[in-house]
Every structure is written in C-alpha cells, then in structure tokens.
Scaffold this motif. Structure first.
Motif, PDB file in Angstrom:
ATOM      1  N   GLN A   1       6.467   8.176  -0.262  1.00  0.00           N
ATOM      2  CA  GLN A   1       5.056   8.516  -0.076  1.00  0.00           C
ATOM      3  C   GLN A   1       4.375   7.334   0.624  1.00  0.00           C
ATOM      4  N   TRP A   2       4.456   7.325   1.946  1.00  0.00           N
ATOM      5  CA  TRP A   2       3.905   6.226   2.730  1.00  0.00           C
ATOM      6  C   TRP A   2       2.389   6.213   2.648  1.00  0.00           C
TER       7      TRP A   2
ATOM      8  N   ALA B   1      10.716   3.050  -6.076  1.00  0.00           N
ATOM      9  CA  ALA B   1      10.887   4.497  -5.994  1.00  0.00           C
ATOM     10  C   ALA B   1      10.257   5.094  -4.745  1.00  0.00           C
ATOM     11  N   GLY B   2       9.537   4.271  -3.957  1.00  0.00           N
ATOM     12  CA  GLY B   2       8.880   4.780  -2.762  1.00  0.00           C
ATOM     13  C   GLY B   2       7.569   5.481  -3.047  1.00  0.00           C
ATOM     14  N   ASP B   3       7.020   5.295  -4.255  1.00  0.00           N
ATOM     15  CA  ASP B   3       5.713   5.856  -4.588  1.00  0.00           C
ATOM     16  C   ASP B   3       4.665   4.796  -4.264  1.00  0.00           C
ATOM     17  N   PHE B   4       4.362   4.665  -2.987  1.00  0.00           N
ATOM     18  CA  PHE B   4       3.517   3.562  -2.542  1.00  0.00           C
ATOM     19  C   PHE B   4       2.056   3.698  -2.967  1.00  0.00           C
ATOM     20  N   PRO B   5       1.474   4.896  -3.031  1.00  0.00           N
ATOM     21  CA  PRO B   5       0.114   4.976  -3.564  1.00  0.00           C
ATOM     22  C   PRO B   5       0.018   4.477  -5.007  1.00  0.00           C
ATOM     23  N   ALA B   6       1.004   4.819  -5.832  1.00  0.00           N
ATOM     24  CA  ALA B   6       0.998   4.335  -7.209  1.00  0.00           C
ATOM     25  C   ALA B   6       1.201   2.827  -7.253  1.00  0.00           C
ATOM     26  N   ALA B   7       2.071   2.320  -6.375  1.00  0.00           N
ATOM     27  CA  ALA B   7       2.302   0.875  -6.319  1.00  0.00           C
ATOM     28  C   ALA B   7       1.029   0.142  -5.917  1.00  0.00           C
ATOM     29  N   LEU B   8       0.289   0.692  -4.938  1.00  0.00           N
ATOM     30  CA  LEU B   8      -0.947   0.060  -4.493  1.00  0.00           C
ATOM     31  C   LEU B   8      -1.997   0.085  -5.589  1.00  0.00           C
ATOM     32  N   ALA B   9      -2.121   1.212  -6.259  1.00  0.00           N
ATOM     33  CA  ALA B   9      -3.097   1.313  -7.344  1.00  0.00           C
ATOM     34  C   ALA B   9      -2.790   0.304  -8.449  1.00  0.00           C
ATOM     35  N   ALA B  10      -1.510   0.145  -8.758  1.00  0.00           N
ATOM     36  CA  ALA B  10      -1.119  -0.823  -9.792  1.00  0.00           C
ATOM     37  C   ALA B  10      -1.348  -2.246  -9.306  1.00  0.00           C
ATOM     38  N   ALA B  11      -1.018  -2.513  -8.051  1.00  0.00           N
ATOM     39  CA  ALA B  11      -1.144  -3.870  -7.515  1.00  0.00           C
ATOM     40  C   ALA B  11      -2.589  -4.344  -7.518  1.00  0.00           C
ATOM     41  N   GLU B  12      -3.510  -3.435  -7.237  1.00  0.00           N
ATOM     42  CA  GLU B  12      -4.914  -3.820  -7.116  1.00  0.00           C
ATOM     43  C   GLU B  12      -5.557  -4.191  -8.447  1.00  0.00           C
ATOM     44  N   THR B  13      -4.827  -4.027  -9.543  1.00  0.00           N
ATOM     45  CA  THR B  13      -5.352  -4.397 -10.862  1.00  0.00           C
ATOM     46  C   THR B  13      -4.809  -5.735 -11.351  1.00  0.00           C
ATOM     47  N   LEU B  14      -3.948  -6.380 -10.592  1.00  0.00           N
ATOM     48  CA  LEU B  14      -3.158  -7.488 -11.116  1.00  0.00           C
ATOM     49  C   LEU B  14      -3.914  -8.810 -11.206  1.00  0.00           C
ATOM     50  N   GLY B  15      -4.704  -9.144 -10.178  1.00  0.00           N
ATOM     51  CA  GLY B  15      -5.325 -10.462 -10.154  1.00  0.00           C
ATOM     52  C   GLY B  15      -4.276 -11.559 -10.026  1.00  0.00           C
ATOM     53  N   TRP B  16      -4.724 -12.803 -10.100  1.00  0.00           N
ATOM     54  CA  TRP B  16      -3.782 -13.915 -10.004  1.00  0.00           C
ATOM     55  C   TRP B  16      -2.716 -13.898 -11.094  1.00  0.00           C
ATOM     56  N   PRO B  17      -3.054 -13.598 -12.371  1.00  0.00           N
ATOM     57  CA  PRO B  17      -1.997 -13.626 -13.404  1.00  0.00           C
ATOM     58  C   PRO B  17      -0.829 -12.702 -13.088  1.00  0.00           C
ATOM     59  N   GLY B  18      -1.106 -11.590 -12.397  1.00  0.00           N
ATOM     60  CA  GLY B  18      -0.038 -10.665 -12.033  1.00  0.00           C
ATOM     61  C   GLY B  18       0.470 -10.855 -10.621  1.00  0.00           C
TER      62      GLY B  18
ATOM     63  N   ALA C   1      15.517   3.468  -1.526  1.00  0.00           N
ATOM     64  CA  ALA C   1      16.047   4.539  -0.684  1.00  0.00           C
ATOM     65  C   ALA C   1      15.305   4.614   0.644  1.00  0.00           C
ATOM     66  N   TYR C   2      14.054   4.209   0.642  1.00  0.00           N
ATOM     67  CA  TYR C   2      13.236   4.290   1.858  1.00  0.00           C
ATOM     68  C   TYR C   2      13.665   3.273   2.912  1.00  0.00           C
ATOM     69  N   TYR C   3      14.476   2.291   2.573  1.00  0.00           N
ATOM     70  CA  TYR C   3      14.968   1.361   3.589  1.00  0.00           C
ATOM     71  C   TYR C   3      15.777   2.097   4.654  1.00  0.00           C
ATOM     72  N   ALA C   4      16.538   3.089   4.230  1.00  0.00           N
ATOM     73  CA  ALA C   4      17.306   3.876   5.192  1.00  0.00           C
ATOM     74  C   ALA C   4      16.368   4.635   6.121  1.00  0.00           C
ATOM     75  N   ASP C   5      15.235   5.097   5.593  1.00  0.00           N
ATOM     76  CA  ASP C   5      14.247   5.764   6.436  1.00  0.00           C
ATOM     77  C   ASP C   5      13.700   4.793   7.483  1.00  0.00           C
ATOM     78  N   ILE C   6      13.403   3.556   7.055  1.00  0.00           N
ATOM     79  CA  ILE C   6      12.854   2.560   7.979  1.00  0.00           C
ATOM     80  C   ILE C   6      13.819   2.304   9.133  1.00  0.00           C
ATOM     81  N   THR C   7      15.111   2.277   8.839  1.00  0.00           N
ATOM     82  CA  THR C   7      16.076   2.032   9.913  1.00  0.00           C
ATOM     83  C   THR C   7      16.055   3.169  10.941  1.00  0.00           C
TER      84      THR C   7
END
Length: 244
Positions: free
Chosen positions: A217-218, A26-43, A196-202
């Motif tokens: 949300q970069w 969805a391009g909500d990168f702060p939320a993605a980062l916050a979720a990723a930082e909780t994963l550890g190896w199992p995730g 959708a953000y791939y089009a922005d990157i181009t």
C-alpha cells in the motif's frame, strides 16, 4: 507490543517504533506512517520516517528526515544513533547525487570511529555501491565480498538491501539477465512476507510489469512510486552519459 504501546510506560516508545517497523515490513505504509508520526524523539521518529520515505523513492524527504535524526542524536549525545542516521542519509543520497554522497559517506565514517556498529558499517558499504551504480568501479566484485560479510554477520535485512542496490546498478546498465537473477532471489525471499515489496521496487527500477498485483500500500499509489524509482535509474544513466 500494542498493549505495551497503549500502556504508556517506559517501553512504550520502543513498542510504538516496533509497530511502525512491522507495518513497514508488511508493506502497509499508511499504517507505518501513522505509527511513525506518534513517536517523537524517544521513538526515533525522524529515523523511522526516513526508513519509510526512501522505499517510496522520495529520497530528498528521506535525506531530510535522517538529517533531523542525526541532529537530534547530537543534541542528546547518542553517538550510535548519530552514526546510524548519517549512514542512512548517505545511502539515500547515493541514489540521487553520487558526489554529495561521497561527502556524506566521509562524515559517516568519521562518526563510526570508535563505535562497534556492524549493521551501520554495512550500510555505508552498500551506500558506496549505490553511489557507483552503473559504473565500472568493480561494483559486482565488491558486492560479492560484501555479501559474504553480511552472511557472516547474519543480517538478512542488509542482504535484501544489497540486492536492491545491485538491481539499481543492473537497471542503469540495462543488464537484463543479471536483473532477472536478482529479481528471482527477491521473489523467493518475498514468500516470508517481510520486505516483499523490494521485489516490486526492482520491477519499477527496471521498467518491468509486475507478475501479479502488489499487496503493498504505497503512500502515493503504485504508479507514482514506480515513476520515482524509474526516474532514479534514467537520471543516473543521463549523469553517466554526460560525464557527471
């Protein structure tokens, strides 16, 4: 998925990884980062972080995350995860250091031996196109063959990454008509809401203004992200003009 993650059971790491993936889609990168930082190896935390950092244009950090993911997979004797992390590492390094990407692709091919990982194999082929972006090494013909294989496999996400790789190639060569055609494809696909953000990157790679404000949300803001992607293009041009 949130209930499964909150439950803390056996499937909780996979559910948390899924939440990080959905936020990234969805391009909500702060939320993605916050979720990723909780994963550890199992995730599969490091691989998820690599997936997040490369779309920000932070290729060095992404490559380090994928290397850490590969090392963890080796320690846990998970051959498929090891090959996938290595293929992704080769892909991100292909944007910054084609020579090094060559070596990393060789390692990825070795790790894929004996494994049936179609998506990861496609990643290595896209990485090879990124490595050769801006050159006369049949990039567009190879991309057409690769797109056919992706369509047969039904891997929409790989098709989108292929378009991004082609845009990098055309941006390096400043081929405006080809860029416009692929940007239009990505814009059409963006109506689904995913990637959708791939089009922005181009647009960032090509040095073009966005037709409308981006909902993405970069992590470091749009201007910093734009500058990183544009710098990748300019650096590749400089490498090619100097014979490197």
């Amino acid at each position: 998925m949130q209930r499964v993650a909150d439950g803390g059971g056996r499937l909780a790491p996979a559910a948390r990884r899924g939440l990080a993936h959905l936020a990234r889609l969805a391009g909500d990168f702060p939320a993605a980062l916050a979720a990723a930082e909780t994963l550890g190896w199992p995730g599969r935390q490091n691989r998820v972080l690599g997936d997040l950092w490369w779309v920000q244009g932070v290729m060095t950090r992404a490559a380090a995350a994928y290397e850490a993911a590969r090392t963890e997979a080796e320690q846990h004797a998970i051959a498929g995860e090891r090959a996938t992390a290595q293929a992704q590492r080769a892909f991100v390094l292909a944007f910054t250091d084609p020579g090094r990407a060559d070596d990393e692709l060789d390692v990825a091919q070795q790790l894929l031996t004996g494994l049936d990982l179609r998506a990861t194999t496609l990643t290595t082929r896209i990485a090879a196109l990124v490595r050769d972006a801006g050159t006369d090494r049949d990039v567009e013909d190879r991309a057409r063959l690769l797109r056919t294989d992706i369509d047969v496999a039904g891997l929409t996400s790989a098709d989108t990454v292929l378009d991004l790789a082609l845009c990098f190639h055309h941006a390096v060569r400043d081929n405006r008509p080809a860029l416009a055609a692929i940007i239009a494809r990505l814009r059409e696909r963006a109506h689904t809401g995913d990637y959708a953000y791939y089009a922005d990157i181009t647009h960032y790679m090509a040095g073009l203004p966005l037709p409308a404000p981006s909902p993405a949300q970069w992590l470091d803001g749009e201007q910093e992200t734009r500058a990183r992607w544009r710098t990748l293009v300019i650096t590749r041009r400089d490498q090619l003009s100097s014979g490197h």
